[in-house]
Motif scaffolding. Structure first.
Motif, PDB file in Angstrom:
ATOM      1  N   TYR A 224      -3.785   5.906   1.713  1.00 35.33           N
ATOM      2  CA  TYR A 224      -4.427   6.430   0.503  1.00 35.33           C
ATOM      3  C   TYR A 224      -4.808   7.912   0.601  1.00 35.33           C
ATOM      4  O   TYR A 224      -5.495   8.418  -0.263  1.00 35.33           O
TER       5      TYR A 224
ATOM      6  N   ASP B 199       1.534   0.797  -4.770  1.00 37.04           N
ATOM      7  CA  ASP B 199       0.204   1.395  -4.872  1.00 37.04           C
ATOM      8  C   ASP B 199       0.308   2.919  -4.951  1.00 37.04           C
ATOM      9  O   ASP B 199       1.012   3.532  -4.139  1.00 37.04           O
TER      10      ASP B 199
ATOM     11  N   ASP C  11      -4.987   3.334  -7.740  1.00 38.81           N
ATOM     12  CA  ASP C  11      -6.243   3.434  -7.005  1.00 38.81           C
ATOM     13  C   ASP C  11      -7.235   4.348  -7.743  1.00 38.81           C
ATOM     14  O   ASP C  11      -6.840   5.303  -8.423  1.00 38.81           O
TER      15      ASP C  11
ATOM     16  N   THR D 147       0.833  -1.197   0.000  1.00 39.58           N
ATOM     17  CA  THR D 147       0.000   0.000   0.000  1.00 39.58           C
ATOM     18  C   THR D 147       0.874   1.256   0.000  1.00 39.58           C
ATOM     19  O   THR D 147       2.065   1.202   0.301  1.00 39.58           O
TER      20      THR D 147
ATOM     21  N   VAL E 241      -2.029   6.758  -5.735  1.00 38.52           N
ATOM     22  CA  VAL E 241      -3.315   7.446  -5.865  1.00 38.52           C
ATOM     23  C   VAL E 241      -3.062   8.750  -6.598  1.00 38.52           C
ATOM     24  O   VAL E 241      -2.303   9.595  -6.116  1.00 38.52           O
TER      25      VAL E 241
END
Length: 669
Positions: free
Chosen positions: A128, A163, A347, A109, A165
């Protein structure tokens, strides 16, 4: 370096907009044609940094950094919305544990700087809610820690998936908070769709002009009244059916405001009835979701409702702003190069314009695995890999249309958390969707479709299956053996089975209290599946869905004489299971045998028959190798005892196929 720059130039856009596999073969051809050998070797070395290793079809273990491993001595369980203390170094120190299960790579993440505030915003510990884009959050560790994790994975021949965003920052409720975000510290960096709805509250004259007035308007637009879960201005963003949200308001989570067109009796096959006037959409759409524009609610909005609206209170970045657009693209490339990343998981990809996504992918020499969720609309979903108008968008996609069906198909419905009409304990829909995905020509690269059965947003598969190990193993075998990138979420191997969603179940509980055991049945089963994938080349071989019905699913990998995968959704049993799919006659000198045990297959009129409900995989073996007769016990020793414990009249709840593979795994570990 000049070659890398040239690849990223506008002149090379036509090459970079090709799919991942085509880009790599094209670049290789150019190098071979134009460059002397020594220069080619130098460029290959430079290209290795940031260009990535091939991730297509590789098996991935998914880690939430804050919940995987601490670097202190604490092993107390941790859950909830706050920080639990997991670190990047903790992941690095336990790569042995992940590699022991045979995984080809690790996905973590986000770990960039999050907003540090009290009370802690919902979800911030998951990473996130980006706030300081050029920093690694100290809760997770340092930039050096992230580089060391990447080096350690690559030293072991594993791939590194990170990951990101690009759609939003953390929660924003005022212009003053915007000024804290780095580098997106101006209100022009954010979408303000429908801001005119609050303009009269600030300036009835309609002559807003100076900075203070614009800030006041933004404050009114983003202000969150007590008890509200998103900005009061009703900007949208989620879409009428996403997360039980309608155009008239959102109450999250609210299971009474849903997107279902059918009602089905829990745990009962083929019990679904159209809801009529109460349905969220027409009967031809089983369940309304993103991309289902004919569902009421979607037809009242253009696509900007989703791309320019906000997700909850998360500040929605305006990718059409020149500074925002360029920064995000260059930041993504910098991250890939600095940390030697092999693939990005992106994401909330659906909430951004496709042309922007296309430019981000073109900026990179590694693939993006985009999240287009929630949707079961396969045509819409595939358009984020290749769009009829835009062209190539993202190299890869998380395979939501099929994943939603799979969870319901293998295990009884657990309310709305794994519900899908006509798929509840019914493998028919899953089989037909797999066949359509393979034969329909919608997707440009099936090997870059990410398959999973649960994650940090959904209920654990062991909870959904109520601990039925046969059903869990069948679901995991589907993830690991179907075509694409298999993704297994941390803790699955520890058999976490507490029901609930979000922070209420075990989908975001820490792992360390389980002490990274390697003794569970599921740990061993995943290790066996990963070895099987490598031995029989499941990474790249083609798929053919041969047979599907309510309780059975059969597909091949590598053609008629490749591996045959037999799955079912029956409860755990040692009773006879006969599959309704005929295998071809083996070539001369070969015979069908279990890939798990090496025992000769039992075939009746060419159809496989097993004495258990666990998954089975049959492959061809040379008859010159001794094959164990599946109907007779081994001569002596451990395998005889295992056979006796699982044959007719067995007392053990686990059949020989699984006891055998786990024992074999334990002896080799």
């Amino acid at each position: 370096k000049p070659f890398l720059d040239k690849r990223r130039s506008r002149r090379e856009t036509s090459v970079l907009q090709m799919p991942y596999s085509a880009r790599h073969s094209d670049c290789l051809a150019m190098m071979l044609a134009r460059l002397p050998l020594l220069l080619l070797l130098a460029i290959c070395a430079a290209e290795a940094r940031g260009a990535g290793r091939d991730v297509r079809g590789k098996s991935i273990y998914f880690v939430t950094v804050d919940r995987f491993a601490r670097t202190d001595s604490s092993n107390d369980a941790c859950e909830g919305e706050g920080w639990c203390g997991g670190t990047i170094r903790g992941v690095t120190e336990h790569v042995d544990y992940i590699q022991a299960m045979g995984f080809d790579g690790v996905w973590i993440t986000p770990v960039i700087g999050q907003r540090d505030q009290e009370p802690i915003p919902h979800g911030v510990s998951m990473g996130y809610h980006a706030w300081y884009w050029d920093e690694i959050d100290s809760h997770f560790g340092t930039s050096s820690d992230l580089k060391e994790l990447s080096r350690e994975l690559h030293r072991r021949g594993m791939v590194f998936v990170y990951d990101i965003v690009l759609n939003h920052v953390g929660p924003v409720n005022s212009s003053a908070e915007v000024h804290q975000v780095r580098p997106f510290n101006d209100i022009s960096h954010y979408h303000t769709r429908n801001i005119s709805a609050v303009e009269s509250m600030v300036d009835p004259s309609g002559r807003l002009g100076d900075r203070d007035e614009r800030a006041a308007l933004f404050d009114a637009y983003t202000g969150t009244p007590a008890g509200s879960w998103r900005p009061a201005a009703l900007q949208g963003g989620l879409g009428p059916c996403a997360f039980q949200c309608t155009a008239d308001g959102c109450e999250y989570p609210n299971v009474t405001m849903d997107c279902e067109n059918y009602v089905c009796a829990p745990g009962v096959r083929d019990s679904c009835v159209y809801r009529g006037a109460a349905a969220a959409g027409p009967p031809e759409i089983l369940r309304c979701g993103v991309g289902d524009w004919s569902c009421p609610g979607y037809d009242r909005f253009d696509e900007t409702y989703v791309t320019d609206g906000w997700l909850n209170t998360l500040g929605d970045l305006n990718q059409s702003h020149p500074f925002v657009r360029q920064y995000l693209k260059s930041w993504t490339r910098r991250m890939a190069e600095t940390y030697d990343i092999d693939m990005f998981r992106l994401d909330t990809a659906y909430y951004m314009d496709k042309t922007f996504l296309q430019e981000v992918q073109a900026e990179l020499s590694i693939p993006i695995l985009a999240e287009v969720n929630p949707t079961t609309n396969m045509t819409f979903h595939a358009s984020y890999q290749s769009d009829a108008v835009v062209g190539h968008v993202a190299d890869g996609l998380l395979n939501f249309p099929v994943v939603f069906v799979a969870s319901a198909a293998f295990c009884p419905s657990l309310g709305k958390l794994n519900f899908y009409p006509f798929a509840n304990l019914n493998l028919t829909r899953l089989g037909s969707d797999m066949d359509r995905q393979h034969r329909g020509g919608l997707y440009t690269d099936e090997l870059l479709l990410g398959n999973f059965i649960d994650n940090h947003d959904y209920v654990r598969i062991a909870a959904v299956c109520a601990g039925d190990k046969s059903r869990v193993f069948n679901a995991l075998a589907w993830v690991m053996l179907t075509k694409g990138i298999p993704i297994v979420y941390q803790g699955t191997e520890q058999e976490m089975d507490k029901p609930g969603g979000g922070y209420n179940g075990e989908d975001r509980t820490s792992l360390w209290q389980y002490r990274w055991r390697n003794t569970t049945d599921t740990f061993g089963f995943l290790a066996v599946l990963n070895r099987l994938r490598k031995k029989h080349n499941f990474t790249s071989t083609d798929i053919d869905v041969v047979h599907w019905e309510e309780t059975q699913l059969v597909f091949t990998r590598g053609g008629q004489h490749g591996a045959w995968v037999f799955l079912n959704n029956l409860p755990n049993t040692t009773s006879r299971v006969a599959y309704n799919a005929a295998l071809p006659a083996p070539p001369a000198g070969q015979a069908w045998a279990s890939a798990f045990t090496g025992r000769a297959a039992v075939l009746e009129h060419g159809r496989a028959v097993v004495e258990h409900s666990h998954p089975e995989v049959l492959v061809l073996q040379d008859v010159t190798r001794p094959l164990q007769d599946a109907t007779r016990p081994p001569a002596r020793g451990l395998r005889r005892r295992l056979w006796a414990a699982s044959g007719a009249g067995a007392l053990s709840p686990m059949p020989a196929v699984c006891i055998g593979i786990l024992a074999s795994w334990s002896m080799r570990s």
